[in-house]
Design a protein around this motif. Sequence first.
Motif, PDB file in Angstrom:
ATOM      1  N   ILE A  20       0.859  -1.183   0.000  1.00 38.64           N
ATOM      2  CA  ILE A  20       0.000   0.000   0.000  1.00 38.64           C
ATOM      3  C   ILE A  20       0.893   1.230   0.000  1.00 38.64           C
ATOM      4  O   ILE A  20       1.862   1.303   0.753  1.00 38.64           O
ATOM      5  CB  ILE A  20      -0.910   0.014   1.255  1.00 38.64           C
ATOM      6  N   TRP A  21       0.558   2.153  -0.871  1.00 36.20           N
ATOM      7  CA  TRP A  21       1.315   3.418  -0.938  1.00 36.20           C
ATOM      8  C   TRP A  21       0.284   4.545  -0.990  1.00 36.20           C
ATOM      9  O   TRP A  21      -0.510   4.614  -1.927  1.00 36.20           O
ATOM     10  CB  TRP A  21       2.200   3.430  -2.176  1.00 36.20           C
ATOM     11  N   LYS A  22       0.306   5.416   0.012  1.00 38.29           N
ATOM     12  CA  LYS A  22      -0.727   6.449   0.102  1.00 38.29           C
ATOM     13  C   LYS A  22      -0.132   7.816   0.418  1.00 38.29           C
ATOM     14  O   LYS A  22       0.924   7.932   1.046  1.00 38.29           O
ATOM     15  CB  LYS A  22      -1.734   6.091   1.210  1.00 38.29           C
ATOM     16  N   ASN A  23      -0.885   8.815  -0.012  1.00 40.05           N
ATOM     17  CA  ASN A  23      -0.707  10.179   0.469  1.00 40.05           C
ATOM     18  C   ASN A  23       0.740  10.643   0.378  1.00 40.05           C
ATOM     19  O   ASN A  23       1.340  11.045   1.383  1.00 40.05           O
ATOM     20  CB  ASN A  23      -1.196  10.252   1.931  1.00 40.05           C
ATOM     21  N   GLU A  59      -2.837   5.198  -3.626  1.00 40.72           N
ATOM     22  CA  GLU A  59      -3.890   6.209  -3.524  1.00 40.72           C
ATOM     23  C   GLU A  59      -3.277   7.539  -3.085  1.00 40.72           C
ATOM     24  O   GLU A  59      -2.550   7.594  -2.089  1.00 40.72           O
ATOM     25  CB  GLU A  59      -4.949   5.769  -2.500  1.00 40.72           C
ATOM     26  N   GLY A  60      -3.572   8.568  -3.853  1.00 35.97           N
ATOM     27  CA  GLY A  60      -3.059   9.888  -3.491  1.00 35.97           C
ATOM     28  C   GLY A  60      -1.549   9.987  -3.609  1.00 35.97           C
ATOM     29  O   GLY A  60      -0.917  10.662  -2.799  1.00 35.97           O
ATOM     30  N   VAL A  64      -4.785   1.666  -8.732  1.00 34.24           N
ATOM     31  CA  VAL A  64      -4.210   3.003  -8.606  1.00 34.24           C
ATOM     32  C   VAL A  64      -5.352   4.006  -8.596  1.00 34.24           C
ATOM     33  O   VAL A  64      -6.097   4.113  -9.570  1.00 34.24           O
ATOM     34  CB  VAL A  64      -3.249   3.303  -9.771  1.00 34.24           C
ATOM     35  N   LYS A  65      -5.504   4.736  -7.519  1.00 30.07           N
ATOM     36  CA  LYS A  65      -6.678   5.598  -7.369  1.00 30.07           C
ATOM     37  C   LYS A  65      -6.261   7.019  -6.983  1.00 30.07           C
ATOM     38  O   LYS A  65      -5.434   7.206  -6.090  1.00 30.07           O
ATOM     39  CB  LYS A  65      -7.585   5.013  -6.279  1.00 30.07           C
ATOM     40  N   ASP A  66      -6.834   7.969  -7.678  1.00 28.96           N
ATOM     41  CA  ASP A  66      -6.623   9.379  -7.359  1.00 28.96           C
ATOM     42  C   ASP A  66      -5.135   9.727  -7.270  1.00 28.96           C
ATOM     43  O   ASP A  66      -4.682  10.332  -6.285  1.00 28.96           O
ATOM     44  CB  ASP A  66      -7.334   9.754  -6.051  1.00 28.96           C
ATOM     45  N   ASN A 110      -9.495   7.327 -11.818  1.00 25.48           N
ATOM     46  CA  ASN A 110      -9.380   8.770 -11.679  1.00 25.48           C
ATOM     47  C   ASN A 110      -7.939   9.220 -11.444  1.00 25.48           C
ATOM     48  O   ASN A 110      -7.614   9.827 -10.417  1.00 25.48           O
ATOM     49  CB  ASN A 110     -10.283   9.279 -10.545  1.00 25.48           C
ATOM     50  N   CYS A 111      -7.087   8.891 -12.363  1.00 26.42           N
ATOM     51  CA  CYS A 111      -5.687   9.332 -12.308  1.00 26.42           C
ATOM     52  C   CYS A 111      -5.365  10.036 -13.621  1.00 26.42           C
ATOM     53  O   CYS A 111      -5.776   9.579 -14.676  1.00 26.42           O
ATOM     54  CB  CYS A 111      -4.741   8.140 -12.148  1.00 26.42           C
ATOM     55  N   ASP A 112      -4.627  11.120 -13.550  1.00 35.04           N
ATOM     56  CA  ASP A 112      -4.298  11.822 -14.789  1.00 35.04           C
ATOM     57  C   ASP A 112      -3.186  12.821 -14.537  1.00 35.04           C
ATOM     58  O   ASP A 112      -2.868  13.138 -13.380  1.00 35.04           O
ATOM     59  CB  ASP A 112      -5.540  12.544 -15.338  1.00 35.04           C
ATOM     60  N   SER A 113      -2.643  13.316 -15.646  1.00 31.37           N
ATOM     61  CA  SER A 113      -1.653  14.390 -15.553  1.00 31.37           C
ATOM     62  C   SER A 113      -2.329  15.749 -15.652  1.00 31.37           C
ATOM     63  O   SER A 113      -1.767  16.752 -15.219  1.00 31.37           O
ATOM     64  CB  SER A 113      -0.627  14.255 -16.679  1.00 31.37           C
ATOM     65  N   GLY A 114      -3.509  15.765 -16.239  1.00 27.90           N
ATOM     66  CA  GLY A 114      -4.235  17.011 -16.419  1.00 27.90           C
ATOM     67  C   GLY A 114      -5.337  17.176 -15.389  1.00 27.90           C
ATOM     68  O   GLY A 114      -5.547  16.325 -14.519  1.00 27.90           O
TER      69      GLY A 114
END
Lengths: 157, 441
Positions: free
Chosen positions: B185-188, B219-220, B244-246, B271-275
Amino acid sequence: MTIISSVIADNVIQRDGRRSIVEHHTDQLGIVYRHIYLSVGNANLNAALAAYAAQLDADLTNNEIQANIGNVTRDGSLAVTSTIYSTGAQNFSALREAYRTAARVEAIMIGDFLSSLTDAQLRTAFSMTQAEVNTLRTNKLTPSASAATTIRSTVGA
Amino acid sequence: MANVYVRSAATGAGTGADWANAYTTLAAAFAAKAAGDDFWVSEDHAETQASAMTLTPPGTAASPNRVICVNHAGSVPPVSADLRTTATVTTTGAFAITLGAGYAYFRGITLSGGSGAVPAGISASGDGALVFDTCKLITPGTTGASSKMRLGTFAAAQKSKTELRNTTVQFGATADTLTVNGDFIWKNTPNAIAGATLPTTLFTTNAVSTSITGVAFLEGVDLSALASGKTLFSSTGTSKRYMVKDCKLGASVTISATITGQGGLEVDLINCDSGDTNYRTERYRYEGTQTTETTIVRTGGASDGTTPISWKIVTGNSTRYMPYECLPITIWNETVGNPVTLTVEGIWGGGAVPNNSDIWMDVEYLGTSGFPLGIFATNGPADPLDAGSALASSSETWGGSTTKFKMSVTVTPTKKGPITIYVKAALASSTFYIDPKVVVS
C-alpha cells in the motif's frame, strides 16, 4: 532486432487536445504488442513509437532471461530455457549475477545447471581460466549437481 | 514496552536506556531489545557502514515496534512536538540494507542502501509487516538493477504487508526498479519519485528471486515525475494486481508494459491523470485495454457533468472463452418483482453490427429470496458452442466511428440493491466504444 515493425494503429484527438494513441509493434514471430497511451498534443508521435519499440525490445529480452533464470533456479540442469529474444551470452551473464547472490536450494540448482555447461562456456560466462573452472567445478558445481540429484530423488514417507 | 534510545553520536554505555547511553546503531538496538519496544532515533542520527546491514525489528504481529525520529533535546519520552524527519541510516559501497522479518512502524527515517557504481539497494524481506511514514527510501548506486528496491517478502509460503505513507523513493540509475511483493500500500505521498535520476520502469516483479503475488494499492500518490518514455508497471512471470486511485501521473507516461499472459500483470487506474480531469479510468489486461474516450462519445451519454465520456476497449488476445472484461458498471435498483431492462449503447468500426459472441454484457443482480446470492443474466451466447447472433443496431448519435449497436438484458430483481453490469469483449484485435451510462427501462 526482436521488433521488426511498429505502426501507429489509432490516433484519436481528445477534447482537451491530447491524443489517444494505439501503437502496434510486431516481433519476428509475428506476435503483435499493443502500446496504448494518452499523448500530449504536441508530442512527437513517431519518436515515441521508436522509443517504445526499443524499450519493448529490451523488455522482451529481459523477460526471457528472467524466465530462464526462474526455470534454472527451480529445475537446475533439467531446466527448459529459450533464446528467442535473448542470446546465450546474455543469459549466462545474468545467471552469473544470480549465482553470486543465490543461497540454499536456488544456489544448488544454479550450480547444477552450470555443471552441465562445457568448460568453454564456463570460461566465457565467468571470465575464468581453465584452472579456475576446474576449481569451480570441484568446489561448487559438482557438489551442487550431486545435491540436486539428491533433492530430485527425495520423496516423503 | 521499553523506551529505547538510538543516537549515532552517543558516547555512553550503549544500553539504550537514555540519550546519553543510547545505542549508536539501529541494528544493535533491534538485536538487543524486544517486541513492542519503542525505538526513539535522534534527529541527528547518521548511521553509516561500509558493509551489509540487516535490520530485523523484534516486533511481532501482536506487538510491533515503533521506530521514530525525534528531537533528542526534547521531552523524555518524546511527545508530538519532538517529531523529526532527519535521521539517516546508510550503507555505502556494494552493500545493501536488508530489513529482515519483523513488524515495525518507521517514521521520519531515511534509508539509503549502497553507493557508487554498484547494484546494491534496499531489500525488505521476510514474513512481517512494515510501515514507513514520512520516510525516504533511496538506492543511490549508479549501476542499474531490476528490483534494486524490493519491498515485501520474496520467499514462498510467507505473508507480508508493506505500507508507505508520505514516503518517497529515489533511485541512482534509470534501470533501477521497485519490486513489491505480498500486500503493498502506498498512500498520500506528494512528489513520490524523488531525485533527478528517474527509472525507465517503476514497478517490476523480481529479477531473480521468487516473486510473491499480491495486491498493490496506490492512492493519493504523485507519480508525475515519470512522464513520456517512462512506464509505471511491468511484470513477467508473476501475478500482480495494481489498483491506482486518485494519483497524479506524468504526461504521456505509459501505464502498463506489454502483458504476457492471463493473470499476469493487471492494472486498474481510477481517476488518475496528468491534467485537470476527474474521469480518466483505465484497465489493462492481457486480453485488452480499456481507456476513457472524450471524442467518440454518445450524445446524452455518460459525463462527469462537463466532459462527455465513453469507454474505449481495444482487445488484444481476447477470445470468446477468455474475453476482456471491462470495469464493472454498478447502478442502484429500487424495482422489486418486476422486469428491469438494462441497455448499454456502443459503436465500432467493424462494418456490420458485432455479434453477441464478439461483445456482450453479463448482469449480476439480486434475484433470490432468503439470502443475497447474486444471479447472472447475459445477452451473450447461450452456450459455449452457440454460433452467436448479431446485436441490435442503434440510432443513437455518436461523435465518431461508424456502426452503432446496443446490448440489452432484462432481469427481475427480488430485492432492492445494486445491479452490476460487466461488458465483455471477445473479438481479438478490435476496437469498441461503449457508453457506461446504462439506460434503464
